[in-house]
Scaffold this active site. Structure first.
Site, short mmCIF file in Angstrom:
data_model
loop_
_atom_site.label_atom_id
_atom_site.label_comp_id
_atom_site.label_asym_id
_atom_site.label_seq_id
_atom_site.Cartn_x
_atom_site.Cartn_y
_atom_site.Cartn_z
N ASN A 239 -12.85 -4.25 9.16
CA ASN A 239 -11.45 -4.14 9.57
C ASN A 239 -11.21 -4.84 10.90
OD1 ASN A 239 -10.68 -2.86 7.28
ND2 ASN A 239 -10.71 -0.80 8.14
N GLY B 265 0.82 -1.22 0.00
CA GLY B 265 0.00 0.00 0.00
C GLY B 265 0.85 1.26 0.00
N ARG C 265 -12.80 3.33 4.37
CA ARG C 265 -14.25 3.43 4.20
C ARG C 265 -14.57 4.06 2.85
NH1 ARG C 265 -18.44 6.27 8.33
NH2 ARG C 265 -16.95 7.98 8.21
N HIS D 20 -8.03 8.35 17.43
CA HIS D 20 -7.57 8.89 16.15
C HIS D 20 -8.81 9.13 15.29
CE1 HIS D 20 -5.23 9.71 12.63
NE2 HIS D 20 -5.82 8.73 11.97
N ARG E 75 -20.38 3.48 9.29
CA ARG E 75 -19.22 3.39 10.18
C ARG E 75 -19.11 2.01 10.83
NH1 ARG E 75 -18.44 7.42 15.26
NH2 ARG E 75 -16.41 6.68 15.88
N ASP F 268 -0.96 12.82 14.28
CA ASP F 268 -1.73 13.92 14.85
C ASP F 268 -0.83 14.83 15.68
OD1 ASP F 268 -4.31 12.74 13.93
OD2 ASP F 268 -3.75 11.17 15.33
N GLY G 40 -3.87 0.83 10.55
CA GLY G 40 -5.14 0.69 9.82
C GLY G 40 -6.31 1.16 10.68
N ASN G 41 -7.17 1.95 10.07
CA ASN G 41 -8.29 2.55 10.81
C ASN G 41 -9.49 1.64 10.94
OD1 ASN G 41 -7.46 5.19 11.56
ND2 ASN G 41 -7.37 5.73 9.39
N GLN H 43 -5.42 -11.34 12.58
CA GLN H 43 -3.97 -11.09 12.65
C GLN H 43 -3.48 -11.19 14.10
OE1 GLN H 43 -3.16 -7.48 10.46
NE2 GLN H 43 -3.59 -8.49 8.50
N ILE I 30 1.29 3.77 2.29
CA ILE I 30 2.12 4.11 3.45
C ILE I 30 3.38 3.27 3.46
CG2 ILE I 30 2.22 4.10 5.97
CD1 ILE I 30 -0.85 4.63 5.92
N1 LIG Z 1 -3.48 6.08 12.11
C1 LIG Z 1 -3.14 6.98 11.22
O1 LIG Z 1 -2.60 8.05 11.57
C2 LIG Z 1 -3.40 6.76 9.78
C3 LIG Z 1 -4.01 5.61 9.35
N2 LIG Z 1 -4.23 5.39 8.01
C4 LIG Z 1 -4.86 4.13 7.65
O2 LIG Z 1 -3.84 3.24 7.20
C5 LIG Z 1 -4.44 2.25 6.36
C6 LIG Z 1 -3.58 2.03 5.13
O3 LIG Z 1 -3.50 3.22 4.38
P1 LIG Z 1 -2.79 3.23 2.95
O4 LIG Z 1 -1.50 2.53 2.99
O5 LIG Z 1 -2.83 4.63 2.48
O6 LIG Z 1 -3.85 2.41 2.14
P2 LIG Z 1 -3.72 1.63 0.76
O7 LIG Z 1 -5.08 1.57 0.21
O8 LIG Z 1 -2.62 2.17 -0.06
O9 LIG Z 1 -3.27 0.20 1.26
C7 LIG Z 1 -4.04 -0.47 2.19
C8 LIG Z 1 -3.75 -1.93 2.10
O10 LIG Z 1 -4.62 -2.57 3.02
C9 LIG Z 1 -4.80 -3.89 2.59
N3 LIG Z 1 -6.14 -4.37 2.86
C10 LIG Z 1 -6.43 -5.29 3.79
N4 LIG Z 1 -7.73 -5.56 3.79
C11 LIG Z 1 -8.30 -4.78 2.85
C12 LIG Z 1 -9.63 -4.65 2.38
N5 LIG Z 1 -10.64 -5.36 2.90
N6 LIG Z 1 -9.84 -3.77 1.38
C13 LIG Z 1 -8.85 -3.04 0.87
N7 LIG Z 1 -7.55 -3.14 1.28
C14 LIG Z 1 -7.30 -4.02 2.26
C15 LIG Z 1 -4.48 -3.90 1.11
O11 LIG Z 1 -3.33 -4.70 0.97
P3 LIG Z 1 -3.42 -6.26 0.67
O12 LIG Z 1 -4.29 -6.44 -0.54
O13 LIG Z 1 -2.00 -6.61 0.47
O14 LIG Z 1 -4.02 -6.85 1.91
C16 LIG Z 1 -4.07 -2.49 0.77
O15 LIG Z 1 -2.94 -2.45 -0.05
C17 LIG Z 1 -5.86 2.74 6.08
O16 LIG Z 1 -6.73 2.05 6.95
C18 LIG Z 1 -5.81 4.21 6.48
O17 LIG Z 1 -7.08 4.66 6.84
C19 LIG Z 1 -3.81 6.28 7.07
C20 LIG Z 1 -3.21 7.46 7.44
C21 LIG Z 1 -3.00 7.81 8.83
O1 LIG Z 2 -8.62 9.41 7.43
C1 LIG Z 2 -7.87 8.66 6.86
O2 LIG Z 2 -8.24 7.71 6.14
C2 LIG Z 2 -6.40 8.85 7.02
C3 LIG Z 2 -6.04 9.21 8.41
O3 LIG Z 2 -6.32 8.52 9.35
C4 LIG Z 2 -5.36 10.50 8.63
O4 LIG Z 2 -4.93 11.13 7.66
O5 LIG Z 2 -5.21 10.89 9.78
#
Ligand SMILES: NC(=O)C1=CN([C@@H]2O[C@H](COP(=O)(O)OP(=O)(O)OC[C@H]3O[C@@H](n4cnc5c(N)ncnc54)[C@H](OP(=O)(O)O)[C@@H]3O)[C@@H](O)[C@H]2O)C=CC1
Ligand SMILES: O=C([O-])CC(=O)C(=O)O
Length: 477
Positions: free
Chosen positions: A234, A143, A221, A316, A227, A288, A259-260, A241, A145
């Site tokens: 997730n 992905g 989402r 978050h 929600r 944040d 992951g959120n 996991q 990140i």
């Molecule tokens: N806590 C924080 O501060 C932040 C959290 N996030 C969260 O981090 C997560 C990853 O973000 P990002 O890397 O940009 O996302 P991407 O969409 O680029 O990658 C997410 C990866 O999650 C995997 N995945 C697992 N289950 C699913 C599913 N059911 N549907 C789709 N993808 C799935 C996929 O990989 P594979 O197919 O290999 O399983 C996918 O490549 C998101 O949940 C995002 O909201 C993002 C920014 C800040």
């Molecule tokens: O909202 C999102 O999907 C990404 C996130 O968590 C953030 O940028 O803080």
């Protein structure tokens, strides 16, 4: 905490033995190159790609189309390693798995990529001061990140220039090809500290002996989704996991949920991994904190390094509380530097809480590079003694917390570390009435989220989801 060491010795001459268990019928070292000459600061050598090709061919029948991925993280992190001691040439041993190992209950297990450097034997001068290899599992590895983060991990800029790492990357049927591409870029980046790369789609294999699990992969989402549906989808990922980590990870494995919704996903993890210490689970709120520091620095007209002791409290989500009351600029409490309570409460606070959404509106997707940077910051904070009077933010289990919060939540709080990878919650932050009310709002939101995932928490009562407001993610307002 259990007695298994956090990092295990890497056998001299490479790490083949640890992978051979999985790569049945494919353990030959297909190439060994020694004696290449260094060119300027880089090592230059060539290695084979055939082990990666075997990955896709072994599962071709079931592979789904590869997802496109971003590609600007590698170059940035690669630059960071240039200053590193890379003068010695090295040997490379690679071993590719030609076939998928097994298909069990519809799950194809494909540990297949191995890259091991024989520097221990041939260049003891380079490796003598190195620590034991740290095994880092990363999910959502193909992905956005991860595309930034993996290269930072491999470069040494996160865990230190004396800390070799093994990357254990979890993908899925969707991401097989993309994950191979990630591995190719890692290989091409010539990181001496990157001792091993493993790809797989079975968490039980990928998490084996992991010292850290960076749990990034999760479904974002989409339009029209409730929600509670995201919490469920997730949540199931994190339930599975966590069970795998409970079985196969190092007994002192530390987990960072990105992951959120990350707080509640981490709570699900805690309850589904009873043999791992609950305090080892973190949910990422460092992004944040960084956002808050940036806004305070801009407002005060100071460089961000003078902004310290910034805590993020709570979820978050948009109920998070960036704490300006205890924060300091140049060692002085923020309210005594920025004498504008209205700005602090009505502009600064929502701006930080909604920063993710503002970015999505501009960029069309959620923060990736800054998230990776904040993950690196989070990890570094645990391996660096916290300066007196400073803190870092991480969402951790609330059992025994000093602020009277519900004791079964994952809640962001101000923490400090002595640099050994662990943390303690700082217990003397000032909480005024305004801050207390805000904390309670975020606490109530997390309690509702917990109610929604009761079916994913062993021993909890059936899920009752009473979430109606749409306040979940900073990226979704
Ligand atoms: N806590 C924080 O501060 C932040 C959290 N996030 C969260 O981090 C997560 C990853 O973000 P990002 O890397 O940009 O996302 P991407 O969409 O680029 O990658 C997410 C990866 O999650 C995997 N995945 C697992 N289950 C699913 C599913 N059911 N549907 C789709 N993808 C799935 C996929 O990989 P594979 O197919 O290999 O399983 C996918 O490549 C998101 O949940 C995002 O909201 C993002 C920014 C800040
Ligand atoms: O909202 C999102 O999907 C990404 C996130 O968590 C953030 O940028 O803080």
């Amino acid at each position: 905490m259990s007695g298994v060491p956090a990092a295990r010795a890497t056998p001299a001459g490479g790490v083949a033995a640890s992978w051979d268990r999985h790569a049945k019928g494919s353990t030959q070292h297909v190439r060994s190159i020694a004696g290449q000459q260094p060119i300027t600061a880089y090592l230059r050598y060539r290695t084979t790609m055939q082990q990666q090709m075997a990955f896709s061919s072994s599962v071709r029948g079931t592979a789904l189309p590869a997802k496109p991925r971003a590609s600007n993280g590698a170059a940035r992190a690669r630059l960071a390693v240039r200053g590193q001691s890379q003068q010695a040439p090295r040997s490379v041993q690679t071993s590719g798995a030609a076939t998928a190992e097994a298909v069990t209950n519809g799950i194809v297990t494909s540990p297949l990529f191995r890259l091991s450097y024989d520097t221990d034997n041939e260049h003891p001068d380079l490796t003598r001061s190195w620590k034991k290899t740290m095994k880092i599992a990363v999910t959502g590895a193909a992905g956005q990140i991860s595309n930034h983060l993996l290269f930072m991990l491999a470069s040494g800029e996160v865990f230190g220039r004396d800390q070799p790492v093994a990357l254990q990357l979890l993908g899925s049927e969707r991401s097989r090809e993309a994950l191979e591409g990630v591995a190719m870029e890692l290989e091409d980046s010539l990181y001496p500290l990157l001792r091993e790369v493993k790809l797989g789609i079975d968490a039980h294999k990928v998490f084996e002996d992991a010292d850290w699990a960076l749990l990034i992969g999760a479904k974002p989402r989409g339009p029209g989704m409730e929600r509670s549906a995201l919490l469920d989808i997730n949540g199931q990922i994190f339930q599975e996991q966590a069970r795998a980590l409970n079985e196969v990870a190092s007994r002192d494995c530390k987990m960072l949920v990105v992951g959120n919704p990350c707080n509640t996903n981490a709570l699900i993890g805690i309850h589904n991994a009873p043999d791992l210490p609950a305090r080892n689970w973190h949910a990422l709120t460092r992004l944040d904190e960084n956002r808050a520091k940036c806004q305070l620095a801009i407002k005060a007209g100071k460089f961000y390094t003078s902004v310290t002791n910034v805590a993020i409290w709570g979820n978050h989500s948009t109920t998070q509380v960036p704490d300006f009351l205890n924060a300091k600029i140049g060692g002085v409490r923020v309210p005594n530097v920025i004498r504008d309570q209205q700005w602090l409460k009505e502009e600064f606070t929502p701006k930080v809480a909604n920063r993710g959404g503002a970015l999505i509106k501009k960029w069309g997707r959620s923060s990736a590079a800054s998230t990776a940077v904040s993950i690196a910051d989070h990890l570094r904070s645990l391996y660096t003694p916290t300066a007196p009077g400073d803190c870092f933010s991480t969402a951790v289990y609330t059992a025994g917390n000093p602020y009277g919060l519900d004791e079964d939540l994952v809640f962001s709080m101000p923490c400090r570390s002595n640099g050994d990878g662990n943390y303690e919650v700082i217990n003397d932050f000032v909480i005024d009435d305004w801050l207390r009310d805000k904390l309670q709002e975020s606490e109530a939101e997390l309690q509702k989220e917990r109610d929604c995932v009761g079916h994913l928490i062993p021993g909890a009562s059936k899920a009752v989801c009473a979430i109606t407001e749409d306040t979940m993610l900073p990226g979704e307002n």
